[in-house]
Design a protein around this motif. Structure first.
Motif, PDB file in Angstrom:
ATOM      1  N   ASN A   7       0.823  -1.197   0.000  1.00 25.37           N
ATOM      2  CA  ASN A   7       0.000   0.000   0.000  1.00 25.37           C
ATOM      3  C   ASN A   7       0.869   1.264   0.000  1.00 25.37           C
ATOM      4  O   ASN A   7       0.617   2.205  -0.752  1.00 25.37           O
ATOM      5  N   ALA A   8       1.907   1.286   0.831  1.00 26.81           N
ATOM      6  CA  ALA A   8       2.798   2.448   0.897  1.00 26.81           C
ATOM      7  C   ALA A   8       3.586   2.603  -0.399  1.00 26.81           C
ATOM      8  O   ALA A   8       3.764   3.715  -0.895  1.00 26.81           O
ATOM      9  N   ALA A   9       4.047   1.486  -0.966  1.00 25.54           N
ATOM     10  CA  ALA A   9       4.811   1.547  -2.220  1.00 25.54           C
ATOM     11  C   ALA A   9       3.949   2.105  -3.344  1.00 25.54           C
ATOM     12  O   ALA A   9       4.390   2.983  -4.094  1.00 25.54           O
ATOM     13  N   TYR A  80       1.122   3.055   4.550  1.00 26.78           N
ATOM     14  CA  TYR A  80       0.259   4.182   4.242  1.00 26.78           C
ATOM     15  C   TYR A  80      -1.109   3.850   4.803  1.00 26.78           C
ATOM     16  O   TYR A  80      -1.666   2.794   4.515  1.00 26.78           O
ATOM     17  N   VAL A  81      -1.635   4.742   5.635  1.00 30.11           N
ATOM     18  CA  VAL A  81      -2.937   4.503   6.254  1.00 30.11           C
ATOM     19  C   VAL A  81      -3.922   5.567   5.795  1.00 30.11           C
ATOM     20  O   VAL A  81      -3.553   6.707   5.533  1.00 30.11           O
ATOM     21  N   GLY A  88      -1.934   9.127   5.612  1.00 27.83           N
ATOM     22  CA  GLY A  88      -0.533   9.492   5.468  1.00 27.83           C
ATOM     23  C   GLY A  88       0.373   8.300   5.668  1.00 27.83           C
ATOM     24  O   GLY A  88      -0.070   7.186   5.961  1.00 27.83           O
ATOM     25  N   PHE A  89       1.651   8.557   5.505  1.00 28.63           N
ATOM     26  CA  PHE A  89       2.662   7.526   5.692  1.00 28.63           C
ATOM     27  C   PHE A  89       3.031   7.435   7.167  1.00 28.63           C
ATOM     28  O   PHE A  89       3.125   8.460   7.852  1.00 28.63           O
ATOM     29  N   VAL A  90       3.245   6.229   7.638  1.00 29.77           N
ATOM     30  CA  VAL A  90       3.667   6.006   9.021  1.00 29.77           C
ATOM     31  C   VAL A  90       4.819   5.011   9.037  1.00 29.77           C
ATOM     32  O   VAL A  90       4.934   4.166   8.143  1.00 29.77           O
ATOM     33  N   ILE A  91       5.661   5.136  10.038  1.00 23.99           N
ATOM     34  CA  ILE A  91       6.738   4.172  10.256  1.00 23.99           C
ATOM     35  C   ILE A  91       6.452   3.485  11.572  1.00 23.99           C
ATOM     36  O   ILE A  91       6.293   4.138  12.608  1.00 23.99           O
ATOM     37  N   ASP A  92       6.379   2.170  11.527  1.00 23.02           N
ATOM     38  CA  ASP A  92       6.133   1.371  12.720  1.00 23.02           C
ATOM     39  C   ASP A  92       7.340   0.479  12.937  1.00 23.02           C
ATOM     40  O   ASP A  92       7.871  -0.091  11.993  1.00 23.02           O
ATOM     41  N   ASN A  93       7.783   0.397  14.177  1.00 19.76           N
ATOM     42  CA  ASN A  93       8.911  -0.473  14.497  1.00 19.76           C
ATOM     43  C   ASN A  93       8.638  -1.114  15.844  1.00 19.76           C
ATOM     44  O   ASN A  93       8.744  -0.455  16.882  1.00 19.76           O
TER      45      ASN A  93
END
Length: 109
Positions: A7-9, A80-81, A88-93
């Motif tokens: 989805n983000a790509a 991407y949510v 928007g884009f999010v980074i989860d770790n």
């Protein structure tokens, strides 16, 4: 190292195409620490330092990060949510740390 969801790509490729940005990479970086763990940031980047940066190819995208941030971005996932709270884009770790209730009183997360 850094995973990009389908989805983000797709969303990032669409954004780059709309803005006619062909030779641009997505820079991800560690923006700081809070009681809730590591905070991340992203930007579009057209200048890459071979000396200081690490470049990855993921799903047809160029992902760049400072070599010093590589450990902090280990196992990070870019998504991407689009939901009730916005899009928007999010980074989860999951390995980026969690809420430290002793320092924030449990109210920041």
């Amino acid at each position: 190292m850094v995973e990009v969801t389908d989805n983000a790509a797709a969303e990032l490729k669409s954004l780059l195409e709309e803005q006619d940005k062909k030779d641009v990479a997505l820079r991800v970086f560690v923006a700081g620490m809070s009681c809730c763990g590591v905070q991340y940031g992203m930007s579009l980047e057209d200048e890459i330092s071979e000396e200081h940066d690490l470049v990855l190819e993921e799903k047809g995208l160029k992902i760049v990060m400072n070599k010093d941030d590589a450990d902090g971005l280990k196992d990070a996932k870019i998504d991407y949510v689009d939901g009730p709270s916005g899009k928007g884009f999010v980074i989860d770790n999951q390995n980026g740390g969690g809420c430290n209730t002793s320092s924030c009183g449990g109210g920041c997360c």
